[in-house]
Design an enzyme around this catalytic site. Structure first.
Site, PDB file in Angstrom:
ATOM      1  CE1 TYR A 133      -3.068   3.004   0.726  1.00  0.00           C
ATOM      2  CE2 TYR A 133      -3.394   2.552   2.750  1.00  0.00           C
ATOM      3  CZ  TYR A 133      -3.664   3.270   1.780  1.00  0.00           C
ATOM      4  OH  TYR A 133      -4.643   4.265   1.879  1.00  0.00           O
ATOM      5  CE  LYS A 162      -6.039   1.775  -0.629  1.00  0.00           C
ATOM      6  NZ  LYS A 162      -6.695   1.637   0.717  1.00  0.00           N
TER       7      LYS A 162
END
EC number: 4.3.3.7
Length: 293
Positions: A133, A162
Site C-alpha cells: 500500500y 494498492k
C-alpha cells in the site's frame, strides 16, 4: 489468491467507545450482497491508528466470522515498526484472514532499502498473500517503482499493490515494471477509471461503504473493457466520490454518510473529530442529490 476486483476499506463502527458488532456485521452483509470481491478491515478507513492491538485483532476476527467465506478478507496489518507488522499479520493469519494489506512505513521515513527489507521480512513471516500500500500523502514517502518490482521478484507472496499516489504516470511505470501476474489496484475512488485504463485491475474503495453496488459495477465495466460505459458511470458518480474526500479527512465524511443512512453511529475516536455543522449540511445535500437519503 490474486487481488482483482472491488475491495471495500471498511469503516469500524463504534458505540460508547467499543466496536459495534451488530452494525459491523450488517455492514459486511451489505457488502457481500452487493457482490464485493473483498473487505479490508482495520485500514486507515477503519481507524487503525486508534485501536489497540487486542481490538485490532478482534476486528479482523469478527470480519472473518461475519464474512463467513463469502468474500476475501484482506486484513490491514501494516505498521511503521516491522516487528509489529509481522505480529499483527501472523495474528490475522491465525484468525483466518485471506490476505494482508501492508501500508508503507509512516513517519520514520525509511530509505527504499529499508522499505524493501521491511516488506520482505513481513512476507517471509506469513503465508498470506500480501498487498502493498503506497500512500505518500499519509506515509510521507512512497514505495518506489524499482522497490516494488524487486519485492515482486523476490517474494512470491507479495502479489499486489494498492496505489494511492494520485498519479496515472506512476501506474504506467508500475505496469511496465512488475510481472504480468502482479496486480495494481487503485486506492482512490475518483481515479478508478484512469488507473484501470492504464493497467490496474481493481480498486480498494472508501465510497463502497456507502454505494458498494456502484463501485462493483464500475470496476467490472472496466475489467470488461467497456470504457465508454465506464466513463458514463464515472461522470455520474464522480461528484459523490470527490465530495466524500473533500469535506474532511478520511474516514470522517464516509462514516458520517453511512451514519446518516442509519447504518451505524457517527462516533469517531480522537484525534478524529466529527464534521462541522456546515460540512454535515453539505454532506446531507450531496447524499440527497444522489438519492441516498
Amino acid at each position: 489468491m490474486t487481488f482483482r476486483g472491488t475491495y471495500t476499506a471498511l469503516i469500524t463502527p463504534f458505540r460508547e467507545d467499543r466496536v459495534d458488532t451488530a452494525a459491523f456485521k450488517a455492514l459486511i452483509d451489505r457488502q457481500v450482497a452487493a457482490g464485493i470481491t473483498g473487505i479490508v478491515p482495520v485500514g486507515t478507513t477503519g481507524e487503525s491508528p486508534t485501536v489497540d492491538t487486542d481490538e485490532h485483532i478482534e476486528i479482523i476476527r469478527l470480519a472473518v466470522e461475519y464474512a463467513a467465506g463469502r468474500c476475501q478478507v484482506v486484513a490491514g496489518t501494516g505498521a511503521n515498526a516491522t516487528k509489529e507488522a509481522i505480529e499483527l499479520t501472523q495474528a490475522a493469519e491465525k484468525v483466518g484472514a485471506t490476505g494482508t494489506l501492508q501500508v508503507c512505513p509512516y513517519y520514520n521515513k525509511p530509505s527504499q532499502e529499508g522499505i524493501y527489507r521491511h516488506f520482505r521480512a513481513v512476507a517471509e513471516n506469513t503465508g498470506l498473500p500480501v498487498m502493498l500500500y503506497s500512500v505518500p500523502g499519509r506515509s510521507g514517502i512512497e514505495i518506489g517503482i524499482e522497490t516494488t518490482a524487486r519485492l515482486a521478484a523476490d517474494c512470491k507472496n507479495i502479489v499486489s499493490i494498492k496505489e494511492a499516489g494520485g498519479s496515472v504516470e506512476r501506474v504506467n511505470q508500475l505496469f511496465q515494471a512488475v510481472p504480468e501476474d502482479f496486480s495494481i489496484l487503485s486506492g482512490d475512488d475518483p481515479l478508478t477509471l484512469p488507473f484501470m485504463s492504464c493497467g490496474a485491475v481493481g480498486l480498494v474503495s472508501v465510497a463502497a461503504n456507502l454505494v458498494p453496488e456502484v463501485l462493483v459495477k464500475l470496476v467490472q465495466t472496466c475489467l470488461d473493457g467497456d470504457f465508454p460505459a465506464a466513463l458514463a458511470q464515472q461522470k455520474q458518480w464522480y461528484p459523490l466520490f470527490r465530495g466524500l474526500m473533500s469535506l474532511d479527512v478520511n474516514p470522517v465524511p464516509i462514516k458520517s454518510a453511512v451514519a446518516l443512512q442509519g447504518h451505524c453511529s457517527e462516533e469517531l475516536r480522537l484525534p478524529l473529530a466529527p464534521l462541522t455543522d456546515a460540512a454535515k449540511t453539505q454532506l446531507t445535500a450531496l447524499l440527497r442529490e444522489f438519492g441516498l437519503l
